[in-house]
Design an enzyme around this catalytic site. Structure first.
Site, PDB file in Angstrom:
ATOM      1  CG  ASP A  44      -2.167  -0.797   1.067  1.00 45.95           C
ATOM      2  OD1 ASP A  44      -2.324  -1.455   0.023  1.00 45.95           O
ATOM      3  OD2 ASP A  44      -3.009  -0.769   1.983  1.00 45.95           O
ATOM      4  CG  ASP A  45       0.209   3.789   2.241  1.00 44.77           C
ATOM      5  OD1 ASP A  45      -0.981   3.810   1.887  1.00 44.77           O
ATOM      6  OD2 ASP A  45       0.562   3.590   3.423  1.00 44.77           O
ATOM      7  CG  HIS A  79      -4.795   6.223   2.618  1.00 48.58           C
ATOM      8  ND1 HIS A  79      -3.767   5.393   2.991  1.00 48.58           N
ATOM      9  CD2 HIS A  79      -4.484   7.456   3.132  1.00 48.58           C
ATOM     10  CE1 HIS A  79      -2.870   6.092   3.697  1.00 48.58           C
ATOM     11  NE2 HIS A  79      -3.291   7.337   3.793  1.00 48.58           N
TER      12      HIS A  79
END
Length: 303
Positions: free
Chosen positions: A13-14, A134
């Site tokens: 993620d991210d 998110h």
């Protein structure tokens, strides 16, 4: 379990948060430790991340962000319900508070989600095969309906539903964090019907809350996977293939002021926990465990 084929999507993620996050995620992918990434299009290094994904052929989806930093939709940059008095998104808990008070305009949520899909398309040259939220905003009340509509409109088939088997037995998670996780779980249970109605799919098993940051170890990942598979096959003994998504956050710690989504990097991003995840994921004994369990790493388009 021997006969069972397990398809494991390990999602970093991210992606796009900062150059050091991008580098860590790419290193993980090249080491065969992750098989998929989720891009923050409002991240300060998003364009660079998209280039890296293309260069290394990394399967990439969209990490929709309504809680950290700045919107990508220009119309919403001024006096939008999604922003606090400083002109940034409300934050992980602030977003939830504003939502529960009825202060968020859902048409603005939809506008921003669509703008993020469009920007993703612009950066990568294709629509995201999967799209999640998110800080798990996509399963929140009201938001879940708008999110599902956007996915259906763009024909995005896959998402993430963060219901983690065995979460309740994880006594190492501090109570404040556990409260947040149980909230995410409850919101996820209430989202299943909405996503199903819109024809959206997700893997059989989600893992990632119990293995985040300092809680990640080869044994925590191994036992989470093993017990989840056991639980699933007990419920559906005839199944031959099981799909799992493991959510991870590897990277080299951000060094401010570089990074973030408009307001600089947060504490988790600057912490040693990111590096700890990276170092754990690339351990050879984890890879050999996958082999011994007939676990094949893949991405959403391989499902």
């Amino acid at each position: 379990l021997r006969m069972l084929q397990v398809k494991l999507i390990v999602t970093g993620d991210d992606f796009g948060y900062c150059p050091r996050r991008n580098q860590g995620i790419v290193d993980c992918f090249l080491a065969g430790a992750i098989s998929n990434v989720s891009l923050l299009v409002n991240g300060s290094a998003a364009a660079d991340a998209a280039k890296l994904a293309r260069r290394h052929n990394i399967p990439i989806g969209l990490h929709a962000n309504l809680s950290e930093g700045s919107p990508v939709c220009e119309v919403l940059e001024t006096n939008s319900s999604l922003l606090n008095q400083d002109g940034f998104f409300h934050g992980k808990m602030g977003f939830r508070t504003a939502l529960s008070k009825g202060l968020l305009n859902m048409s603005e949520v939809k506008q921003e989600l669509k703008a993020q899909v469009e920007l993703f398309h612009e950066l990568t040259g294709h629509l995201p095969p999967h799209m999640d939220g998110h800080q798990h905003v996509h399963v929140l009340p009201e938001v879940r309906h708008v999110f599902a509509e956007v996915l259906e409109e763009y024909g995005i088939k896959y998402t993430r539903v963060p219901i983690e088997p065995g979460l309740h037995n994880c006594d190492w998670i501090p109570p404040s964090l556990m409260d947040f996780y149980l909230g995410v779980e409850e919101d996820s249970f209430n989202t299943v019907d909405v996503f199903t109605k819109h024809g959206i799919r997700w893997p059989d098993i989600y893992i990632g809350l119990s293995t985040m940051g300092r809680n990640m170890s080869v044994s925590s990942i191994r036992s989470a996977i093993d017990s989840a598979i056991l639980g699933l096959t007990a419920k559906a003994p005839q199944s031959r293939t099981v799909t799992i998504e493991l959510m991870v956050h590897p990277g080299y710690p951000s060094v401010p002021p570089v990074g973030g989504c408009g307001e600089g990097p947060d504490d988790f991003s600057q912490s040693w926990e990111r590096l700890h995840e990276l170092q754990t994921l690339i351990k050879p004994e984890l890879q050999s465990h996958y082999k011994s369990r007939n676990i094949q790493l893949c991405s959403f388009k391989d499902l």
